[in-house]
Write an enzyme that holds these catalytic residues in place. Structure first.
Site, PDB file in Angstrom:
ATOM      1  N   GLU A 164       0.826  -1.220   0.000  1.00  0.00           N
ATOM      2  CA  GLU A 164       0.000   0.000   0.000  1.00  0.00           C
ATOM      3  C   GLU A 164       0.854   1.261   0.000  1.00  0.00           C
ATOM      4  OE1 GLU A 164      -2.889  -0.377   3.208  1.00  0.00           O
ATOM      5  OE2 GLU A 164      -3.511  -2.340   2.509  1.00  0.00           O
ATOM      6  N   GLU A 182      -5.292  -8.078  -0.105  1.00  0.00           N
ATOM      7  CA  GLU A 182      -6.050  -7.911   1.144  1.00  0.00           C
ATOM      8  C   GLU A 182      -7.441  -7.454   0.749  1.00  0.00           C
ATOM      9  OE1 GLU A 182      -4.585  -5.001   3.985  1.00  0.00           O
ATOM     10  OE2 GLU A 182      -2.546  -5.726   3.704  1.00  0.00           O
TER      11      GLU A 182
END
Ligand SMILES: *[C@@H]1O[C@H](CO)[C@@H](O)[C@H](O)[C@H]1NC(C)=O
Ligand SMILES: *[C@@H]1O[C@H](CO)[C@@H](O)[C@H](O)[C@H]1NC(C)=O
Ligand SMILES: *[C@@H]1O[C@H](CO)[C@@H](O)[C@H](O)[C@H]1NC(C)=O
Length: 462
Positions: free
Chosen positions: A311, A402
């Site tokens: 991320e 995720e």
């Protein structure tokens, strides 16, 4: 799905269907918004303006002769700056569409919609508001050709375990999706409550480095991963890398949040300026610490889908806090230190940002991936998938590394969103019932399209 049309009809049908249909906003059902005509250049008899409260909407009633996938675009004007709108199909879910600032009437792609045969509703919801909508356009989506992915690891010295893993992922890509669960406790929860064991277990190097061990952190994730691999599972590791120094460790920003940008003054940009400063040395020390763990996995013949610096583009972790250049630099340092110096050849390198500016390059990455948390939205996240396809020109396998709410297999197939695996986040995301109901999890895990541990036995020999 639509391929079942009789051949003789196909030529005629495709000519008719291939047309783009324009739906004028001023002819749709308006709620809280009005028709304007003062900004020239619109089509039809006007455009819709006055998006300024959360409940403002335009509802288009669109019909399709068959159930099929369409490319949706929006014609808009953005004199008030960069905005977002939300598009909702048939009153469920919703996808956010960026409307960059512009003072001309502009067409933006707004993802794809799977229309039912008959009438459907496409609603534009306010979201940020402050934009003008002229129309929406629908065109039947072209069936995508075969993927052009490579299943040869970027590391020329990749060992047979890593090669087998990437090859196996390639063999199911676009045909099936691997189920996955982060955190051993919640992987076990799935086994107990859903009645199936995920194919992929997600683990973390978080609590192995010095700046966390100093506070008493301990981890057994490596042992757990080896045990799960022995049962035939596939292993992925991320690394919530606590800044090696500079943790605030206050009530608001405790040490255990030390991977967050807001919990440390560690500056990746200055640390990477040269290879001699103390903070560069600390980063290398942490990488060497993780190398010790990775070597245990390598010795146990466990290949790893390795997802460090995850991320990054979000900026909320220190490795992404100074923009793409330092993050990419650190990615290269990690790669060189682990593969060339430590001779770790059991890693499949998974990148986890979507934006092109952040991408380390096709020669530096084995898999690309994204994370998404849209509570209760079990849609395919096809906009993100298609962005990742474009990012690599379809040369890399794509994963949903995720997720909060799991994607419906039927939607994945219909939207050609070929995520190779999903891995649900831990705690309430999997077991709380509001992100995923237990019934839904049971149905998804029972789907033919979804591979579970018992269905991937022997994958190393594929
Ligand atoms: C949408 O249009 C169809 C006819 O094209 C009509 O039967 C249906 O009632 C309309 N739906 C709404 C919500 O207006
Ligand atoms: C290393 O990082 C710490 C924490 O941000 C900072 O206080 C220190 O000045 C940095 N050291 C150097 C040599 O840049
Ligand atoms: C993408 O791939 C196609 C063929 O597979 C090639 O013609 C094209 O140049 C590639 N584009 C980029 C940006 O690499």
């Amino acid at each position: 799905m639509l391929v079942s049309r009789a051949c003789g009809l196909f030529a005629i049908a495709s000519t008719v269907l291939a047309q783009t249909t324009v739906y004028e906003a001023e002819s749709a059902v308006l709620n809280g918004v009005t028709v304007g005509t003062s900004v020239a250049g619109f089509s039809g008899t006007g455009y819709v303006e006055g998006f300024d409260t959360g409940t403002d909407t335009i509802s288009f009633n669109v019909s399709s002769s068959t159930s099929r996938l369409y490319d949706l675009s929006i014609v808009y004007n953005g004199p008030y700056g960069d905005k977002y709108t939300t598009v909702v199909l048939n009153n469920v879910g919703g996808s956010q569409v960026s409307l960059p600032a512009t003072t001309t009437w502009t067409t933006v792609p707004a993802g794809q919609v799977l229309l039912n045969a008959g009438s459907n509703s496409i609603q534009i919801q306010n979201n940020w508001g402050w934009y003008l909508i002229d129309s929406i356009k629908l065109a039947p989506a072209a069936k995508r050709g075969a993927h052009k992915i490579t299943t040869t690891p970027i590391n020329k010295n990749a060992n047979s375990d890593a090669k087998a893993l990437l090859k196996y992922l390639g063999s199911i890509y676009g045909k099936k999706i691997l189920s996955g669960q982060h955190d051993q406790t919640y992987l076990d929860w799935v086994t107990t409550n859903v009645g199936k064991t995920p194919a992929i277990g997600g683990y973390d190097f978080m609590d192995y480095t010095e700046s966390r061990k100093a506070y008493g952190a301990v981890s057994t994730d490596v042992d757990k991963a080896i045990a799960f691999a022995k049962k035939g599972g596939i292993i992925t590791f991320q690394w919530h890398w606590g800044a090696p120094v500079g943790l605030y460790d206050t009530a608001d920003h405790p040490w255990y949040r030390g991977f967050y940008t807001d919990a440390t003054d560690f500056n990746i940009e200055t640390a990477l300026k040269d290879t001699t400063n103390a903070n560069y040395t600390l980063l290398i020390k942490d990488i060497d610490t993780i190398a010790v763990e990775l070597k245990k996995l390598q010795a146990a013949a466990v290949p790893i889908i390795f997802r460090p610096l995850h991320e990054a583009e979000g900026g909320w972790f220190w490795w992404g806090a100074k923009g793409p250049e330092p993050a990419k630099k650190l990615w290269n340092i990690l790669y060189d230190r682990l593969t060339k110096y430590h001779k770790l050849n059991n890693l499949i390198w998974e990148w986890n940002s979507v934006a092109a500016a952040w991408y380390p390059g096709n020669d530096k990455v084995d898999l690309v991936s994204a994370d998404f948390y849209n509570q209760g939205d079990h849609g395919p996240n096809s906009v993100t998938y298609n962005s990742l396809l474009a990012l690599t020109n379809d040369t890399k396998i794509i994963a949903a590394a995720e997720v909060g709410s799991v994607m419906e297999p039927d939607q994945l197939k219909a939207y050609q969103a070929d995520w190779v695996y999903f891995a649900v986040w831990s705690a309430e995301y999997i077991s709380g019932g509001s992100w995923n109901s237990l019934d839904l999890l049971k149905r998804i895990y029972a789907s033919d399209y979804v591979l579970t541990l018992d269905e991937i036995k022997g994958w190393k020999k594929t």
